[in-house]
Design a protein around this motif. Structure first.
Motif, PDB file in Angstrom:
ATOM      1  N   GLN A  89       0.817  -1.213   0.000  1.00  0.00           N
ATOM      2  CA  GLN A  89       0.000   0.000   0.000  1.00  0.00           C
ATOM      3  C   GLN A  89       0.851   1.264   0.000  1.00  0.00           C
ATOM      4  O   GLN A  89       0.465   2.282  -0.600  1.00  0.00           O
ATOM      5  N   GLU A  92       1.903   1.645  -3.554  1.00  0.00           N
ATOM      6  CA  GLU A  92       0.737   2.063  -4.339  1.00  0.00           C
ATOM      7  C   GLU A  92       0.484   3.562  -4.211  1.00  0.00           C
ATOM      8  O   GLU A  92       0.133   4.229  -5.195  1.00  0.00           O
ATOM      9  N   ARG A 127       0.359  -3.855 -10.150  1.00  0.00           N
ATOM     10  CA  ARG A 127      -0.885  -4.320 -10.783  1.00  0.00           C
ATOM     11  C   ARG A 127      -2.079  -3.433 -10.469  1.00  0.00           C
ATOM     12  O   ARG A 127      -3.196  -3.729 -10.899  1.00  0.00           O
ATOM     13  N   ILE A 128      -1.836  -2.346  -9.779  1.00  0.00           N
ATOM     14  CA  ILE A 128      -2.954  -1.493  -9.353  1.00  0.00           C
ATOM     15  C   ILE A 128      -3.745  -0.952 -10.532  1.00  0.00           C
ATOM     16  O   ILE A 128      -4.956  -0.745 -10.445  1.00  0.00           O
ATOM     17  N   GLN A 130      -4.680  -2.502 -13.049  1.00  0.00           N
ATOM     18  CA  GLN A 130      -5.661  -3.501 -13.478  1.00  0.00           C
ATOM     19  C   GLN A 130      -6.900  -3.502 -12.586  1.00  0.00           C
ATOM     20  O   GLN A 130      -7.950  -3.976 -12.981  1.00  0.00           O
ATOM     21  N   ARG A 131      -6.758  -2.953 -11.386  1.00  0.00           N
ATOM     22  CA  ARG A 131      -7.875  -2.915 -10.442  1.00  0.00           C
ATOM     23  C   ARG A 131      -8.636  -1.591 -10.486  1.00  0.00           C
ATOM     24  O   ARG A 131      -9.781  -1.530 -10.044  1.00  0.00           O
ATOM     25  N   ARG A 132      -7.981  -0.567 -11.017  1.00  0.00           N
ATOM     26  CA  ARG A 132      -8.599   0.760 -11.049  1.00  0.00           C
ATOM     27  C   ARG A 132      -8.431   1.376 -12.430  1.00  0.00           C
ATOM     28  O   ARG A 132      -7.304   1.536 -12.919  1.00  0.00           O
ATOM     29  N   ASN A 133      -9.532   1.728 -13.060  1.00  0.00           N
ATOM     30  CA  ASN A 133      -9.458   2.264 -14.419  1.00  0.00           C
ATOM     31  C   ASN A 133      -9.115   3.747 -14.462  1.00  0.00           C
ATOM     32  O   ASN A 133      -9.019   4.334 -15.545  1.00  0.00           O
TER      33      ASN A 133
END
Length: 227
Positions: A89, A92, A127-128, A130-133
């Motif tokens: 985190q 991130e 990979r964040i 891929q989880r948030r557009n």
């Protein structure tokens, strides 16, 4: 382009990518950010005070042209005691603020345990997008080599550093790297230690010869997204 270099300790960014950072920062279209997970110095030989280390870090990164620094306070050489999610985190957050196209971090087979855990956390954090557009997709993810750590690779169950990307940095780039590293008191050593002037110059000459240029820093690209 935006570049984010994620490292475990102050000086790792210089050892692994100092000359490349200097070259990239000379282009005003590039923005270089550095994320340092542990800015403490409890386990450092000839331990400086926290304020001394902070001053050394700022002086070093100013030489390299770094425009943004993220400073973590995770325990030095105890990162394995920190929940993995906390490490992820923190990285991130650095990704969200710096909006990198390219991320560079430690190779997972580094002998230093903090380097390993930083690499693993960074592998998860990238990979964040891929989880948030609402986050810009990553273009490339690179591992770097840190003298006195990466070359050991004594754990034979892990793949060793295998460079496939080379940045030509020239003699001026290596001189800037050495100058930046010298800002960290007590880090440089006499030859044949790997953190000596001769060893740094020698590795750059070898990586340059590998790639057909004069002095280079090498990286292992493990993710690349072509647009």
């Amino acid at each position: 382009m935006n570049y984010l270099v994620v490292v475990a300790h102050p000086d790792d960014e210089v050892l692994g990518a100092g000359a490349t950072i200097k070259k990239l920062s000379s282009d005003k279209n590039n923005k270089i950010s550095v994320c340092i997970m542990s800015t403490q110095a409890q386990a450092r030989n000839l331990r400086p005070s926290d304020s001394e280390l902070e001053n050394d870090m700022n002086s070093s990164l100013e030489i390299l042209g770094v425009s943004q620094i993220f400073e973590g306070d995770f325990p030095n050489i105890k990162m394995n005691t920190t929940p993995h999610l906390s490490l992820v985190q923190f990285i991130e957050k650095a990704i969200l603020e710096s909006e990198p196209d390219v991320i560079i971090t430690h190779h997972p087979s580094d002998t230093n345990n903090d380097h390993l855990h930083t690499s693993l956390a960074c592998q998860a954090a990238i990979r964040i997008f891929q989880r948030r557009n609402d986050i810009k997709p990553l273009t490339a993810f690179l591992f770097m080599e840190v003298l006195s750590s990466t070359e050991w690779a004594v754990n034979s169950s892990l793949n060793k550093f295998n460079p496939n990307v080379f940045f030509e940095v020239g003699k001026a780039g290596i001189e800037a790297k050495i100058k930046a590293l010298s800002q960290y008191r007590g880090v440089m050593r006499e030859y044949p230690h790997p953190r000596s002037v001769e060893a740094i110059q020698g590795l750059a000459a070898y990586r340059g010869a590998q790639s057909g240029c004069n002095y280079a820093e090498s990286f292992e690209c493990v993710f690349r997204r072509c647009l």
